[in-house]
Scaffold this active site. Structure first.
Site, mmCIF file in Angstrom:
data_model
loop_
_atom_site.group_PDB
_atom_site.id
_atom_site.type_symbol
_atom_site.label_atom_id
_atom_site.label_comp_id
_atom_site.label_asym_id
_atom_site.label_seq_id
_atom_site.Cartn_x
_atom_site.Cartn_y
_atom_site.Cartn_z
ATOM 1 C CG HIS A 198 4.871 6.252 -1.589
ATOM 2 N ND1 HIS A 198 5.220 6.363 -0.175
ATOM 3 C CD2 HIS A 198 5.346 5.103 -2.100
ATOM 4 C CE1 HIS A 198 6.302 5.599 0.066
ATOM 5 N NE2 HIS A 198 6.425 4.733 -1.218
ATOM 6 C CB ILE A 213 4.308 8.167 4.346
ATOM 7 C CG1 ILE A 213 4.881 6.738 3.421
ATOM 8 C CG2 ILE A 213 3.469 7.875 5.358
ATOM 9 C CD1 ILE A 213 5.575 5.656 4.506
ATOM 10 N N GLY A 216 10.793 7.383 1.202
ATOM 11 C CA GLY A 216 11.956 7.335 1.693
ATOM 12 C C GLY A 216 12.965 8.093 0.859
#
Length: 290
Positions: A198, A213, A216
């Site tokens: 991340h 990314i 989640g």
């Protein structure tokens, strides 16, 4: 090492004592993008110490047992594990600071087949240390892609009791767009998951992504914001539960659109990134108090 049903079902999790301060509570909310408009009194209550309220999805990071599947004794290949679904039931409003105890246990191990993987479901009670009151029950479903087929060798396999969510087929009643900031993953990781996926471009590329990314659980928190804003008038005590399935990652800077269907005290939802028209959270259900 193959998966051992009985070892997983009886896995011993040490109690996790988690002390958090008002600064931690504010940092978590900032990591979800709240406070972007300093004149918005509804968002300010989660990022300013005067009358501070804890954002409800913060329950998912409190008392977390860590990456226990990385223990070789689990028989699980951690590199093949993905976060499948997340549920939280809020029994009481979270204090803006305090100390909680996380009590975790494996409640289900499900064999989906030799070529389909396995599901491991962990339940966590988040308990206020001072009062002994259970503040929240958190349930995480992990999809272990390389661990299927264990029941074919004489081991048991659990059956998940929950029925699949049936989403409405009509047009959504509400739609809420919330932008993510380019640095959102860098902020969010300070509250929870420090995985370099991340933050580090090289790690992201090695994992098959063009750039880092968003977590989640960061996407989950942004969607919680959409539900809180659209269905709860920013009153955290009205949100009783929130569950969703992870479908696809989000890249920081993208806009998350949450489409919501109301049905009495229940809201069904899904979230997609506007820029790529890609569903990122699906099968969402939230219970809303009046």
């Amino acid at each position: 090492m193959a998966i051992d049903y009985f070892k997983l079902k009886n896995w011993v999790f040490p109690e996790q004592e988690h002390r958090y301060t008002e600064k931690d509570t504010i940092l978590y909310a900032l990591g979800l993008g709240l406070g972007k408009n300093s004149s918005d009194a509804d968002e300010l209550r989660f990022v300013y110490e005067d009358g501070l309220q804890t954002f409800p999805s913060m329950a998912v990071i409190l008392g977390h047992p860590g990456l226990w599947m990385g223990n070789p004794e689990s028989g699980i290949n951690l590199s093949k594990v993905v976060h499948g679904e997340q549920k939280v039931r809020l029994h009481h409003r979270l204090p803006s600071s305090g100390t909680v105890i996380g009590q975790s246990r494996v409640i289900a191990v499900v064999d989906k087949g030799a070529d389909k993987g396995a599901l491991v479901v962990v339940e966590r009670k988040v308990i206020d240390k001072e009062t002994g009151i259970t503040l929240a029950t958190v349930e995480q479903i992990s999809f272990c892609r390389s661990e299927g087929g264990f029941s074919e060798q004489g081991q048991p396999s659990d059956v998940l009791s929950a029925q699949a969510t049936v989403m409405p087929t009509r047009a959504a009643d509400y739609s809420c767009d919330l932008p993510t900031r380019p640095e959102m993953a860098l902020l969010y990781r300070l509250s929870s998951d420090m995985n370099p996926l991340h933050a580090d471009p090289a790690t992201a590329i090695a994992a098959g992504f063009p750039r880092p990314i968003l977590h989640g659980m960061g996407t989950y928190g942004v969607t919680c914001h959409a539900i809180l804003k659209t269905c709860c008038a920013y009153r955290p005590e009205r949100l009783q539960s929130l569950q969703a399935r992870f479908s696809s990652p989000v890249f920081p800077g993208e806009t998350i659109r949450t489409e919501i269907w109301r049905d009495g005290g229940r809201a069904y939802f899904q979230s997609r990134v506007v820029e790529r028209d890609k569903v990122v959270l699906s099968n969402g259900v939230a219970d809303i108090a009046a």
